[in-house]
Design an enzyme around this catalytic site. Structure first.
Site, PDB file in Angstrom:
ATOM      1  N   LYS A 106       0.851  -1.080  -0.042  1.00  0.00           N
ATOM      2  CA  LYS A 106      -0.164   0.031   0.003  1.00  0.00           C
ATOM      3  C   LYS A 106       0.973   1.047   0.228  1.00  0.00           C
ATOM      4  O   LYS A 106       2.074   1.300   0.363  1.00  0.00           O
ATOM      5  CB  LYS A 106      -0.780  -0.042   1.189  1.00  0.00           C
ATOM      6  CG  LYS A 106      -2.221   0.977   1.142  1.00  0.00           C
ATOM      7  CD  LYS A 106      -3.101   0.077   0.397  1.00  0.00           C
ATOM      8  CE  LYS A 106      -4.534   0.772   0.372  1.00  0.00           C
ATOM      9  NZ  LYS A 106      -5.544  -0.090  -0.385  1.00  0.00           N
TER      10      LYS A 106
HETATM   11  P1  NAD Z   1     -13.054   7.616  -2.429  1.00  0.00           P
HETATM   12  O1  NAD Z   1     -12.262   8.670  -1.988  1.00  0.00           O
HETATM   13  O2  NAD Z   1     -13.680   7.271  -3.990  1.00  0.00           O
HETATM   14  O3  NAD Z   1     -14.426   7.892  -1.537  1.00  0.00           O
HETATM   15  C1  NAD Z   1     -14.074   7.980  -0.066  1.00  0.00           C
HETATM   16  C2  NAD Z   1     -15.493   8.536   0.459  1.00  0.00           C
HETATM   17  O4  NAD Z   1     -15.510   8.754   1.930  1.00  0.00           O
HETATM   18  C3  NAD Z   1     -16.002   9.915  -0.033  1.00  0.00           C
HETATM   19  O5  NAD Z   1     -17.311   9.885  -0.236  1.00  0.00           O
HETATM   20  C4  NAD Z   1     -15.712  10.586   1.173  1.00  0.00           C
HETATM   21  O6  NAD Z   1     -16.787  11.751   1.243  1.00  0.00           O
HETATM   22  C5  NAD Z   1     -16.063   9.854   2.325  1.00  0.00           C
HETATM   23  N1  NAD Z   1     -15.354  10.438   3.513  1.00  0.00           N
HETATM   24  C6  NAD Z   1     -14.146  10.693   3.782  1.00  0.00           C
HETATM   25  N2  NAD Z   1     -13.971  11.162   5.117  1.00  0.00           N
HETATM   26  C7  NAD Z   1     -15.226  10.919   5.795  1.00  0.00           C
HETATM   27  C8  NAD Z   1     -15.818  11.225   6.966  1.00  0.00           C
HETATM   28  N3  NAD Z   1     -14.879  11.585   7.932  1.00  0.00           N
HETATM   29  N4  NAD Z   1     -16.820  10.975   7.260  1.00  0.00           N
HETATM   30  C9  NAD Z   1     -17.872  10.336   6.309  1.00  0.00           C
HETATM   31  N5  NAD Z   1     -17.624  10.177   5.023  1.00  0.00           N
HETATM   32  C10 NAD Z   1     -16.083  10.458   4.752  1.00  0.00           C
HETATM   33  O7  NAD Z   1     -12.577   6.208  -1.869  1.00  0.00           O
HETATM   34  P2  NAD Z   1     -12.673   4.814  -2.223  1.00  0.00           P
HETATM   35  O8  NAD Z   1     -11.857   4.340  -3.265  1.00  0.00           O
HETATM   36  O9  NAD Z   1     -14.327   4.510  -2.504  1.00  0.00           O
HETATM   37  O10 NAD Z   1     -12.349   3.852  -0.761  1.00  0.00           O
HETATM   38  C11 NAD Z   1     -13.297   3.939   0.266  1.00  0.00           C
HETATM   39  C12 NAD Z   1     -12.712   2.833   1.173  1.00  0.00           C
HETATM   40  O11 NAD Z   1     -12.739   1.863   0.298  1.00  0.00           O
HETATM   41  C13 NAD Z   1     -11.466   3.073   1.764  1.00  0.00           C
HETATM   42  O12 NAD Z   1     -11.376   2.359   2.960  1.00  0.00           O
HETATM   43  C14 NAD Z   1     -10.327   2.216   0.638  1.00  0.00           C
HETATM   44  O13 NAD Z   1      -9.271   1.804   1.296  1.00  0.00           O
HETATM   45  C15 NAD Z   1     -11.408   1.019   0.572  1.00  0.00           C
HETATM   46  N6  NAD Z   1     -11.093   0.512  -0.689  1.00  0.00           N
HETATM   47  C16 NAD Z   1     -11.277   1.121  -1.895  1.00  0.00           C
HETATM   48  C17 NAD Z   1     -11.072   0.292  -3.122  1.00  0.00           C
HETATM   49  C18 NAD Z   1     -10.950   0.874  -4.391  1.00  0.00           C
HETATM   50  O14 NAD Z   1     -10.972  -0.021  -5.371  1.00  0.00           O
HETATM   51  N7  NAD Z   1     -11.193   2.111  -4.692  1.00  0.00           N
HETATM   52  C19 NAD Z   1     -10.734  -1.391  -2.873  1.00  0.00           C
HETATM   53  C20 NAD Z   1     -10.839  -1.911  -1.872  1.00  0.00           C
HETATM   54  C21 NAD Z   1     -11.037  -0.797  -0.803  1.00  0.00           C
END
Ligand code: NAD
Length: 462
Positions: free
Chosen positions: A149
């Protein structure tokens, strides 16, 4: 300080008790065996520390299955922790210095694999935890990767497109000799997107003597026009819903009859919402960094996505009512999908929650203390290493397509993804039945079994 309690879920299985077991607790809620490992590898015995929490879940699973001690030690720390500082000229002509990370946790099963987070609050411990989870996730979902990561301490919203391009390209140059299509393959995570991945692939390609035949395979989550895979953008949300469809029936829930709420409406949250809605489920409440909204008659996941893309958040969405944080967590739903950041379901949130199932779209969204409360309320938790493994699985398909110069159609991607998700769910279920534990511990046991087999056959050098 966390207390060493052992809770029972309604299904009668013991909680993973990451902060403590009834047997031999050694203070701070950790078992004696866990504390021995923490001391040997120099980890803080702090129940609030994310990395300690993450490792303690693995150690609990390791104890149940009898994982050899040397493997517990190896997995308790990453192989490499890389930290870089690099200067970038801003639009106003002034320079800023940025901090970037790449943590390579384990590569016993294949190249390191894991996303890049662009967020102003990225720290080494977060990145270590997320790298660790990737090792477990890749093992569980059956792809030939280890775990890694990385990230940049930056708020992308505060920078122009030109500034972001320079930041991303300069970061790539700083870590270029530590990544590669056969060695370490990053991907998107919070705050990073396919455009960023394209800049990384392009920058890396310029250093082509380290890139092999197709240097763009150094990274996944690229735009379709530049080596990306169909289905990658929605893959994590698709995997969340595939897991739900596979696991809900045994909880006597029908996907088409479910109500649900989503915390975080970015990539994972919005795709989970849209695809679950396509199955007939109804989204009732949504939250993100801008606010909390609810509509008991249902919020259209596609329409909300359009609003969020236009305005930057759920706030101001006209077809729902703005509510408080408390009201959001207390909203009665069948399924709660956390899809924002880590440690967002702590004790206060868990106490408020009124759902049957938590489907962890985000990584490590539930703290061990929060999870104990959920379990005492009979709420089933579908763990992140199972539930959100769809992203890395389709990243693997993208990498295979790049390496073999192929382009798969969407039906093939979706069908292959579903096979991997269902198999991972079955392995988790089997481990739960064999070790009589909760689903999180079971998912870890299934992941550790594959790693154990690989280490036993490989042996340890020298
Ligand atoms: P992203 O940046 O697209 O979205 C993140 C979301 O979290 C946004 O809607 C943001 O407003 C919200 N957020 C941030 N801080 C916040 C808070 N304090 N309170 C409420 N909402 C809040 O990110 P993503 O890619 O969707 O990733 C989200 C999660 O999923 C993370 O934990 C990431 O590690 C995990 N993840 C992502 C992927 C991927 O393919 N993108 C894969 C596996 C896991």
């Amino acid at each position: 300080m966390a207390t060493a309690t052992k809770s029972k879920s309604k299904s009668g299985t013991s909680s993973h008790a990451a902060n403590g077991h009834a047997n031999g607790s050694a203070g701070n809620g950790f078992s004696k065996a866990a504390v021995t490992i923490f001391d040997q590898v120099g980890l803080p015995k702090d129940p609030d520390n994310l990395y300690t929490q993450t490792v303690s879940v693995m150690l609990h699973a390791a104890e149940l299955m009898g994982l050899p001690d040397y493997l517990r030690l190896i997995l308790a720390q990453p192989k490499n922790e890389i930290m870089v500082h690099f200067p970038v000229k801003m639009d106003n002509g002034k320079h800023e210095l940025f901090k970037g990370y790449r943590v390579q946790h384990n590569n016993a099963l294949g190249p390191y694999k894991g996303g890049l987070r662009f967020h102003h609050d990225v720290h080494l411990d977060d990145v270590k935890s997320l790298a660790f989870l990737m090792t477990m996730k890749c093992s569980l979902v059956g792809v030939p990767y280890g775990g890694g990561k990385g990230g940049i301490k930056v708020d992308p919203r505060q920078h122009s497109k030109t500034e972001m391009e320079h930041i991303v390209r300069r970061f790539t140059a700083a870590i270029a000799h530590n990544i590669g299509p056969d060695y370490d393959i990053p991907a998107p995570d919070v705050g990073s997107n396919s455009q960023h991945m394209a800049w990384i692939a392009d920058t890396f390609s310029f250093l082509s003597e380290i890139g092999g035949d197709n240097p763009a395979a150094v990274i996944t989550g690229k735009p379709i026009e530049y080596g990306g895979s169909l289905g990658r953008e929605k893959a994590t949300g698709q995997g969340v819903v595939d897991t739900l469809v596979e696991m809900l029936p045994e909880l006597k829930l029908k996907p088409e009859k479910c109500t649900f709420s989503v915390l975080g409406y970015g990539n994972v949250g919005s795709w989970s919402g849209k695809i679950f809605q396509d199955k007939g489920a109804k989204m009732i409440a949504v939250a993100d960094h801008t606010g909390f909204i609810r509509n008991d008659r249902g919020i259209d996941a596609y329409d909300l996505d359009t609003h969020v893309k236009k305005t930057g958040g759920v706030k101001g969405y006209a077809k729902a009512t703005a509510i408080s944080k408390e009201e959001f967590y207390k909203t009665k739903v069948d399924v709660f999908i956390p899809a924002a950041l880590e440690q967002m379901i702590q004790e206060p949130e868990a106490n408020m929650m009124n759902c049957r199932v938590v489907a962890e779209g985000a990584n490590a969204p539930t703290t061990p203390a929060g999870e104990r409360i959920l379990m005492s309320k009979g709420i089933e938790v579908l763990p992140a290493i199972l539930c959100n493994a769809g992203g890395v699985t389709v990243s693997y398909f993208e990498w295979v397509q790049n390496k073999t110069f192929q382009a798969w159609d969407l039906e093939s991607v979706d069908a292959e993804l579903n096979k991997h998700m269902v198999k991972a769910a079955q392995k988790t279920r089997k481990a739960r039945a064999e070790f009589k534990c909760d689903l999180r511990t079971a998912a870890y046991i299934a992941a550790l079994q594959r790693l154990k087999e690989a280490y036993e056959i490989r042996g340890l050098f020298p």
